[in-house]
Structure formats: C-alpha cells, structure tokens
Design a protein around this motif. Structure first.
Motif, PDB file in Angstrom:
ATOM      1  N   THR A  12       0.866  -1.183   0.000  1.00  0.00           N
ATOM      2  CA  THR A  12       0.000   0.000   0.000  1.00  0.00           C
ATOM      3  C   THR A  12       0.897   1.226   0.000  1.00  0.00           C
ATOM      4  OG1 THR A  12      -1.652  -1.219   1.261  1.00  0.00           O
ATOM      5  CG2 THR A  12      -1.865   1.173   1.241  1.00  0.00           C
ATOM      6  N   PHE A  13       0.726   2.079  -0.989  1.00  0.00           N
ATOM      7  CA  PHE A  13       1.466   3.336  -1.014  1.00  0.00           C
ATOM      8  C   PHE A  13       0.722   4.371  -0.166  1.00  0.00           C
ATOM      9  CE2 PHE A  13       3.346   1.689  -5.034  1.00  0.00           C
ATOM     10  CZ  PHE A  13       4.679   1.876  -4.712  1.00  0.00           C
ATOM     11  N   ASN A  14       1.462   5.274   0.432  1.00  0.00           N
ATOM     12  CA  ASN A  14       0.902   6.383   1.217  1.00  0.00           C
ATOM     13  C   ASN A  14      -0.049   5.894   2.312  1.00  0.00           C
ATOM     14  OD1 ASN A  14       2.198   8.344  -0.534  1.00  0.00           O
ATOM     15  ND2 ASN A  14       0.645   7.787  -2.049  1.00  0.00           N
ATOM     16  N   LEU A  15       0.383   4.850   3.005  1.00  0.00           N
ATOM     17  CA  LEU A  15      -0.430   4.220   4.044  1.00  0.00           C
ATOM     18  C   LEU A  15      -0.844   5.254   5.104  1.00  0.00           C
ATOM     19  CD1 LEU A  15      -1.353   1.314   4.818  1.00  0.00           C
ATOM     20  CD2 LEU A  15       0.666   1.175   6.266  1.00  0.00           C
ATOM     21  N   ARG A  22      -3.807   0.724  -2.323  1.00  0.00           N
ATOM     22  CA  ARG A  22      -3.286  -0.644  -2.272  1.00  0.00           C
ATOM     23  C   ARG A  22      -2.974  -1.087  -3.697  1.00  0.00           C
ATOM     24  NH1 ARG A  22      -4.354  -5.953   1.193  1.00  0.00           N
ATOM     25  NH2 ARG A  22      -3.451  -4.551   2.698  1.00  0.00           N
ATOM     26  N   ILE A  23      -1.737  -1.451  -3.944  1.00  0.00           N
ATOM     27  CA  ILE A  23      -1.284  -1.784  -5.300  1.00  0.00           C
ATOM     28  C   ILE A  23      -1.135  -3.291  -5.472  1.00  0.00           C
ATOM     29  CG2 ILE A  23       0.601  -1.456  -6.957  1.00  0.00           C
ATOM     30  CD1 ILE A  23      -1.134   1.046  -6.354  1.00  0.00           C
ATOM     31  N   LEU A  24      -0.616  -3.972  -4.450  1.00  0.00           N
ATOM     32  CA  LEU A  24      -0.515  -5.435  -4.508  1.00  0.00           C
ATOM     33  C   LEU A  24      -1.323  -5.995  -3.351  1.00  0.00           C
ATOM     34  CD1 LEU A  24       3.321  -5.779  -5.243  1.00  0.00           C
ATOM     35  CD2 LEU A  24       1.436  -6.005  -6.883  1.00  0.00           C
ATOM     36  N   GLY A  41       0.376  -7.919 -17.121  1.00  0.00           N
ATOM     37  CA  GLY A  41      -0.832  -7.243 -16.646  1.00  0.00           C
ATOM     38  C   GLY A  41      -0.902  -5.847 -17.210  1.00  0.00           C
ATOM     39  N   PRO A  42      -2.077  -5.231 -17.153  1.00  0.00           N
ATOM     40  CA  PRO A  42      -2.229  -3.900 -17.727  1.00  0.00           C
ATOM     41  C   PRO A  42      -1.396  -2.846 -16.995  1.00  0.00           C
ATOM     42  CG  PRO A  42      -4.306  -4.677 -16.735  1.00  0.00           C
ATOM     43  CD  PRO A  42      -3.313  -5.761 -16.573  1.00  0.00           C
ATOM     44  N   SER A  43      -1.169  -1.733 -17.662  1.00  0.00           N
ATOM     45  CA  SER A  43      -0.380  -0.648 -17.094  1.00  0.00           C
ATOM     46  C   SER A  43      -0.949  -0.232 -15.732  1.00  0.00           C
ATOM     47  CB  SER A  43      -0.419   0.530 -18.070  1.00  0.00           C
ATOM     48  OG  SER A  43       0.387   1.559 -17.582  1.00  0.00           O
ATOM     49  N   GLY A  44      -0.066  -0.095 -14.767  1.00  0.00           N
ATOM     50  CA  GLY A  44      -0.473   0.402 -13.451  1.00  0.00           C
ATOM     51  C   GLY A  44      -0.929  -0.676 -12.486  1.00  0.00           C
ATOM     52  N   CYS A  45      -0.861  -1.955 -12.897  1.00  0.00           N
ATOM     53  CA  CYS A  45      -1.378  -3.010 -12.009  1.00  0.00           C
ATOM     54  C   CYS A  45      -0.337  -3.452 -10.977  1.00  0.00           C
ATOM     55  CB  CYS A  45      -1.897  -4.202 -12.806  1.00  0.00           C
ATOM     56  SG  CYS A  45      -0.585  -5.175 -13.544  1.00  0.00           S
ATOM     57  N   GLY A  46       0.861  -2.900 -11.021  1.00  0.00           N
ATOM     58  CA  GLY A  46       1.819  -3.179  -9.949  1.00  0.00           C
ATOM     59  C   GLY A  46       2.982  -4.087 -10.324  1.00  0.00           C
ATOM     60  N   LYS A  47       3.223  -4.286 -11.628  1.00  0.00           N
ATOM     61  CA  LYS A  47       4.286  -5.196 -12.063  1.00  0.00           C
ATOM     62  C   LYS A  47       5.673  -4.696 -11.611  1.00  0.00           C
ATOM     63  CE  LYS A  47       3.198  -4.696 -16.440  1.00  0.00           C
ATOM     64  NZ  LYS A  47       2.093  -3.708 -16.328  1.00  0.00           N
ATOM     65  N   SER A  48       5.957  -3.436 -11.921  1.00  0.00           N
ATOM     66  CA  SER A  48       7.275  -2.897 -11.548  1.00  0.00           C
ATOM     67  C   SER A  48       7.409  -2.819 -10.032  1.00  0.00           C
ATOM     68  CB  SER A  48       7.475  -1.504 -12.147  1.00  0.00           C
ATOM     69  OG  SER A  48       7.497  -1.586 -13.544  1.00  0.00           O
ATOM     70  N   THR A  49       6.311  -2.486  -9.359  1.00  0.00           N
ATOM     71  CA  THR A  49       6.349  -2.437  -7.890  1.00  0.00           C
ATOM     72  C   THR A  49       6.734  -3.807  -7.341  1.00  0.00           C
ATOM     73  OG1 THR A  49       4.639  -0.728  -7.917  1.00  0.00           O
ATOM     74  CG2 THR A  49       4.960  -1.896  -5.844  1.00  0.00           C
ATOM     75  N   LEU A  50       6.133  -4.854  -7.895  1.00  0.00           N
ATOM     76  CA  LEU A  50       6.448  -6.219  -7.449  1.00  0.00           C
ATOM     77  C   LEU A  50       7.930  -6.531  -7.668  1.00  0.00           C
ATOM     78  CD1 LEU A  50       5.610  -9.032  -6.447  1.00  0.00           C
ATOM     79  CD2 LEU A  50       4.869  -9.578  -8.772  1.00  0.00           C
ATOM     80  N   ASP A 155      12.592  -5.810 -16.390  1.00  0.00           N
ATOM     81  CA  ASP A 155      11.371  -4.997 -16.414  1.00  0.00           C
ATOM     82  C   ASP A 155      11.179  -4.383 -17.803  1.00  0.00           C
ATOM     83  OD1 ASP A 155       9.134  -3.535 -15.866  1.00  0.00           O
ATOM     84  OD2 ASP A 155       9.987  -2.418 -14.199  1.00  0.00           O
ATOM     85  N   GLU A 156      10.332  -4.976 -18.597  1.00  0.00           N
ATOM     86  CA  GLU A 156      10.009  -4.502 -19.951  1.00  0.00           C
ATOM     87  C   GLU A 156      11.250  -4.069 -20.742  1.00  0.00           C
ATOM     88  OE1 GLU A 156       6.406  -2.919 -20.776  1.00  0.00           O
ATOM     89  OE2 GLU A 156       5.626  -2.806 -18.734  1.00  0.00           O
ATOM     90  N   PRO A 157      12.238  -4.968 -20.870  1.00  0.00           N
ATOM     91  CA  PRO A 157      13.497  -4.538 -21.485  1.00  0.00           C
ATOM     92  C   PRO A 157      13.395  -4.229 -22.973  1.00  0.00           C
ATOM     93  CG  PRO A 157      13.520  -6.908 -21.110  1.00  0.00           C
ATOM     94  CD  PRO A 157      12.277  -6.383 -20.464  1.00  0.00           C
TER      95      PRO A 157
HETATM   96  N1  LIG Z   1       6.365   5.615  -5.050  1.00  0.00           N
HETATM   97  C1  LIG Z   1       5.054   5.561  -5.326  1.00  0.00           C
HETATM   98  N2  LIG Z   1       4.167   6.274  -4.603  1.00  0.00           N
HETATM   99  C2  LIG Z   1       2.850   6.191  -4.845  1.00  0.00           C
HETATM  100  N3  LIG Z   1       2.298   5.436  -5.813  1.00  0.00           N
HETATM  101  C3  LIG Z   1       3.133   4.719  -6.573  1.00  0.00           C
HETATM  102  C4  LIG Z   1       4.554   4.735  -6.374  1.00  0.00           C
HETATM  103  N4  LIG Z   1       5.125   3.908  -7.283  1.00  0.00           N
HETATM  104  C5  LIG Z   1       4.107   3.402  -8.021  1.00  0.00           C
HETATM  105  N5  LIG Z   1       2.926   3.882  -7.593  1.00  0.00           N
HETATM  106  C6  LIG Z   1       1.609   3.543  -8.135  1.00  0.00           C
HETATM  107  O1  LIG Z   1       1.458   2.143  -8.105  1.00  0.00           O
HETATM  108  C7  LIG Z   1       0.744   1.701  -9.248  1.00  0.00           C
HETATM  109  C8  LIG Z   1       1.483   0.593  -9.912  1.00  0.00           C
HETATM  110  O2  LIG Z   1       2.673   1.106 -10.483  1.00  0.00           O
HETATM  111  P1  LIG Z   1       3.695   0.168 -11.268  1.00  0.00           P
HETATM  112  O3  LIG Z   1       4.768   1.048 -11.772  1.00  0.00           O
HETATM  113  O4  LIG Z   1       4.094  -0.969 -10.388  1.00  0.00           O
HETATM  114  O5  LIG Z   1       2.773  -0.380 -12.443  1.00  0.00           O
HETATM  115  P2  LIG Z   1       3.145  -1.270 -13.704  1.00  0.00           P
HETATM  116  O6  LIG Z   1       2.236  -2.442 -13.689  1.00  0.00           O
HETATM  117  O7  LIG Z   1       4.612  -1.530 -13.715  1.00  0.00           O
HETATM  118  O8  LIG Z   1       2.730  -0.320 -14.923  1.00  0.00           O
HETATM  119  P3  LIG Z   1       3.420  -0.118 -16.375  1.00  0.00           P
HETATM  120  O9  LIG Z   1       2.994  -1.299 -17.216  1.00  0.00           O
HETATM  121  O10 LIG Z   1       2.805   1.151 -16.865  1.00  0.00           O
HETATM  122  O11 LIG Z   1       4.913  -0.030 -16.194  1.00  0.00           O
HETATM  123  C9  LIG Z   1       0.506   2.913 -10.125  1.00  0.00           C
HETATM  124  O12 LIG Z   1      -0.797   3.366  -9.923  1.00  0.00           O
HETATM  125  C10 LIG Z   1       1.487   3.929  -9.595  1.00  0.00           C
HETATM  126  O13 LIG Z   1       0.979   5.217  -9.729  1.00  0.00           O
END
Ligand SMILES: Nc1ncnc2c1ncn2[C@@H]1O[C@H](COP(=O)(O)OP(=O)(O)OP(=O)(O)O)[C@@H](O)[C@H]1O
Ligand SMILES: [Mg+2]
Length: 257
Positions: A12-15, A22-24, A41-50, A155-157
């Motif tokens: 969860t970002f900005n808890l 909540r991202i994951l 997964g679609p853009s923004g679903c949390g792949k890079s965060t994971l 990550d999406e190389p």
């Molecule tokens: N440091 C952060 N603070 C707050 N929110 C964040 C932070 N980093 C990522 N997010 C949010 O978390 C969500 C997931 O981001 P992430 O970059 O993991 O997505 P993604 O699946 O990799 O997308 P893409 O395919 O566009 O790369 C997004 O809504 C993003 O705005």
C-alpha cells in the motif's frame, strides 16, 4: 538458480494518508530452478512495484519474501531495466565491468563471453552514444548475465524498441538463457512476448491480485514464426480479453477461479 518464495505479499502506497492506495493485494507464488516466469498485466497493475520489492529497492507493507540460491546460500540478483542505463562516459566493456565485484582476468573473460553472445564483442571499446538503442539494450542484457545472478529480474526490457529489433533480442535472450542456469522473472504488458519467452505466466489484474497462473508448455527454441507459438499466443490473448475491461472499470472484479 534461485528459490524465490512470495507469500501473502501486499503493498500500500501512502499508508494512513488520504492518498492511500493498495497496489498489490495478498500475492503468493514460488519460482525456482531454470524457470522463465513472466509477470503480465495492464499498465499500473503493480508489475514494476512487485519487481522492485523482490529486488529490495521498494519495501512491502505485509507478507513475506524469501530468496536463496538453489545451493542454499544468499542469492545474487541481476536487473535489466526498461532503458539500458549505461554510463555514457564509459566504454561498453567498462560498463560491463562497472557492476562486477572484482576485475580479475576470469571476470573480464566472462564479460567478453556474454558480450560475444549478444554479438557485440567487436564493439567493446565503443561508447554508448555510438550504439543504437537495440545495441545498448543488448549490452544491458549481457551485463546482467555476466554478474552470474541466481535470479535475473527484467522490467520490460524491449518495450522501447521497434518490433523487428525486439523480436531479434527475444530470440537472443532465449538462446543465452538456455545456455545459462538462471531463474528469470520478466515483467511485460505484452502477452505475445510472454508466451514466446516463458515457462509460466503470472497474470496480475488491476487491484494487484493474481488473475491467472498459466503454464506454457511449448518446445524451445520458440520463434515468433512457429505456428504452435502463434496459436497459443492467440489463445492466451483471448483468455485475457476481460482484463482490458477490468482495467477501465472500478471497482476491481473478483479474480477468475
Ligand atoms: N512511489 C510511489 N508512490 C505512490 N504510488 C506509486 C509509487 N510507485 C508506483 N505507484 C503507483 O502504483 C501503481 C502501480 O505502479 P507500477 O509502476 O508498479 O505499475 P506497472 O504495472 O509496472 O505499470 P506499467 O505497465 O505502466 O509499467 C501505479 O498506480 C502507480 O501510480
Ligand atoms: Mg512498470
């Protein structure tokens, strides 16, 4: 190779603030051995965060991650980013060596070997500015393999490259991976790419849940031109069509059983 275990992972970002998100959400999976896993997964679903959480760059909110080498000790990790992140003032070979712990003759020979595998040995003394985007990305891939990681995170190389260059690099990546013993976690939004490369595809849906965990049981090497690859790509794409609608809709739908 590595043993990676992700258990009930949430982020969860900005808890505790008004911007809390909540991202994951309670993600669990295990990857081990010479396995190539894609997170799709679609853009923004949390792949890079994971991926960032697995690499230790980002902290998780709850759950557990364990990572060991399959020999039992701590695992070495390598990371290939969306852009190659080469230091422009260093030659290709010096970029390769920059990430190495030691500068021994063996390490130099290994770096040269991987550079050779991506077809760039003759460009060792070039500077990044003298290379095309695809060539720079090949250096990034060779550099990550040359640290001999147990776990390679990507990550999406290929997402910044044109379709023909990306296809060539996917083929090269498969060949290098087949020769090396690495566990790979590869992030992409491209299902077609994931089917060509992976033994397994973990599909994330908006809201950060696992939507499907798909085994891809096709012989290797796989080429985009193979009929079986194309058929499975179409099949997986059709199965994931609903995700597009989910990405646009709120609230997030329940995962398919
Ligand atoms: N440091 C952060 N603070 C707050 N929110 C964040 C932070 N980093 C990522 N997010 C949010 O978390 C969500 C997931 O981001 P992430 O970059 O993991 O997505 P993604 O699946 O990799 O997308 P893409 O395919 O566009 O790369 C997004 O809504 C993003 O705005
Ligand atoms: Mg991303």
């Amino acid at each position: 190779m590595a043993v990676l275990t992700v258990t009930n992972l949430s982020k969860t970002f900005n808890l505790g603030t008004a911007r809390e998100s909540r991202i994951l959400d309670d993600i669990s999976f295990e990857v081990s051995g010479q396995t190539f896993v894609s997170i799709v997964g679609p853009s923004g679903c949390g792949k890079s965060t994971l991926l960032n959480i697995i690499s230790g760059v980002e902290e998780h909110t709850s759950g557990d991650i364990t990572l060991t080498s399959d020999a039992g000790g701590p695992a070495r990790m390598g990371y290939v980013f969306q852009d190659p992140r080469l230091l422009p003032w260093r030659s290709v070979m010096k970029n390769m060596m920059y990430v190495q712990d030691d500068q021994s003759r063996d390490t130099v020979a290994r770096a040269e070997r991987y550079l050779d595998m991506v077809g760039l040995k003759k460009n060792a003394d070039f500077y990044p500015g003298q290379l095309s985007g695809g060539m720079q990305q090949r250096v990034g891939i060779a550099r990550a393999f040359a640290v001999e990681p147990d776990l390679l995170l990507m990550d999406e190389p290929f997402s910044h490259l044109d379709a023909i260059t990306a296809r060539g690099l996917r083929e090269q990546l498969q060949d290098i991976w087949a020769q090396s013993k690495k566990t790979v976690v590869f992030v992409t939004h491209d299902v077609v790419e994931a089917v060509e490369l992976s033994d397994r595809i973990i599909v994330l849906q908006p809201g950060g849940l696992i939507y499907e965990d798909i085994t891809i049981d096709l012989p290797r090497p796989r080429r985009q031109s193979d009929k079986a690859v194309a058929t499975l790509q179409a099949d997986v794409l059709a199965r994931l069509e609903t995700l597009k609608a989910m990405a646009a809709a709120e609230p997030v739908a329940e995962p398919v059983a």
